[in-house]
Motif scaffolding. Structure first.
Motif, PDB file in Angstrom:
ATOM      1  N   TRP A 142     -46.892 -17.225 -15.378  1.00  0.00           N
ATOM      2  CA  TRP A 142     -45.642 -17.437 -14.657  1.00  0.00           C
ATOM      3  C   TRP A 142     -44.431 -17.256 -15.575  1.00  0.00           C
ATOM      4  N   SER A 198     -38.962 -10.434 -15.253  1.00  0.00           N
ATOM      5  CA  SER A 198     -38.083 -10.253 -14.103  1.00  0.00           C
ATOM      6  C   SER A 198     -36.612 -10.328 -14.515  1.00  0.00           C
ATOM      7  N   LEU A 234     -35.272 -14.701  -9.478  1.00  0.00           N
ATOM      8  CA  LEU A 234     -36.732 -14.703  -9.493  1.00  0.00           C
ATOM      9  C   LEU A 234     -37.267 -15.257 -10.814  1.00  0.00           C
ATOM     10  N   GLY A 235     -36.672 -14.814 -11.915  1.00  0.00           N
ATOM     11  CA  GLY A 235     -37.146 -15.262 -13.216  1.00  0.00           C
ATOM     12  C   GLY A 235     -36.930 -16.739 -13.447  1.00  0.00           C
ATOM     13  N   CYS A 278     -39.449 -18.762 -11.388  1.00  0.00           N
ATOM     14  CA  CYS A 278     -40.783 -18.759 -11.993  1.00  0.00           C
ATOM     15  C   CYS A 278     -40.843 -19.732 -13.170  1.00  0.00           C
ATOM     16  N   THR A 284     -42.382  -8.797  -7.770  1.00  0.00           N
ATOM     17  CA  THR A 284     -42.224 -10.201  -8.147  1.00  0.00           C
ATOM     18  C   THR A 284     -41.692 -11.025  -6.984  1.00  0.00           C
ATOM     19  N   LEU A 318     -43.982 -13.560 -16.219  1.00  0.00           N
ATOM     20  CA  LEU A 318     -43.418 -12.935 -15.022  1.00  0.00           C
ATOM     21  C   LEU A 318     -41.926 -13.233 -14.915  1.00  0.00           C
TER      22      LEU A 318
END
Length: 300
Positions: free
Chosen positions: A47, A54, A28-29, A32, A230, A50
């Protein structure tokens, strides 16, 4: 008091669950972060923040899920709450620094050579501060060569994962980069645990704290919930999942009269180069009058 260490009290359950959490947070990280490089729409600092949070939550969750399977025979093990929370802050802040470096400097080699070690050291810093949070009646010692190896694994795999994540637009490729970063986190963790030895020397450290299950289970709910939130944000954003940003596509060529020239479809012959188009004929005929006489045509 034997002090024998067992890092797999629940067998493969804790290592597999820990790895999956590291993979989820890392994927996820990294996605982003890659979004800010390939698409111009959206609030870039948001972003990147985030993404860094994450990855940090995934790293921290992986560590303490794995530590649920860590026991020392005939020894009561507790955790200091302050240092445990500090390890989460270190993971989020330091890894976030690496994410912001790539996000603003771009997918260049200098940026990756800076962000990779920063991210790897964030992983290592979180781990060793988390280990320092353990409280027992004895003492812990680390083998220096194994510690250096664990740092090399963290930095090398983190750099590789960042390089793979920023050079692709595809969502599946970002998941693969997350697998690599999860390998860095898990490999660093278990290599460091292999360097650990316990000595029940009778010099009691501060034994005040909380048992692993009583403290870690409630604390894990926050980072896990954040990663699930997320995931919802990522899955509902078409640019993150894999859509193309229309700003990356050039505008269609427009004629001076406002008509749009379109390429003929398959099987349709193209007009000769010297044949005027309909807008051209209309432009040439504007402002003229044609008179027809019997047996003669002329233009005035």
């Amino acid at each position: 008091m034997s002090g024998e260490i067992d890092g797999f009290r629940y067998g493969a359950v804790t290592p597999v669950a820990a790895y999956l959490m590291a993979w989820l947070g890392s994927s996820l990280g990294l996605r982003c972060m890659a979004r800010t490089l390939h698409h111009r729409r959206g609030w870039k600092p948001g972003w990147l923040a985030l993404g860094g949070a994450s990855i940090g939550c995934g790293i921290w969750t992986m560590h303490f899920i794995a530590m649920m399977g860590f026991t020392i025979e005939d020894t009561h093990l507790t955790y200091d709450t302050g240092l445990t929370v500090l390890s989460l802050v270190i993971a989020v802040v330091v890894v976030g620094m690496g994410v912001f470096v790539v996000g603003y400097a771009g997918a260049t080699s200098p940026a990756l050579w800076v962000a990779g070690p920063v991210t790897g050291l964030g992983v290592a810093g979180m781990h060793y501060v988390g280990m320092a949070a353990m409280r027992t009646s004895g003492s812990f010692r680390f083998d220096t060569s194994m510690v250096v190896l664990s740092l090399a694994i963290a930095v090398g795999a983190a750099t590789t994962a960042l390089r793979a994540a920023v050079r692709t637009r595809r969502f599946r490729a970002s998941l693969g980069a997350g697998l690599v970063l999860a390998v860095a986190v898990s490999g660093m963790h278990y290599t460091s645990m292999a360097a650990l030895s316990y000595h029940p020397d009778g010099h009691a450290a501060d034994s005040h704290g909380h048992s692993p299950l009583s403290m870690l289970l409630p604390m894990l709910t926050g980072p896990v919930f954040f990663m699930l939130l997320t995931a919802c944000i990522v899955m509902f954003d078409p640019l993150v999942v894999g859509g193309e940003d229309e700003q990356d596509l050039g505008p269609a060529p427009v004629h001076s009269t406002g008509a749009v020239h379109r390429r003929p479809g398959p099987g349709v012959p193209s007009p000769p180069a010297d044949m005027p188009t309909q807008p051209d004929r209309a432009a040439r005929g504007a402002g003229t009058h044609t008179f027809e006489r019997p047996g003669h045509r002329g233009r005035r």
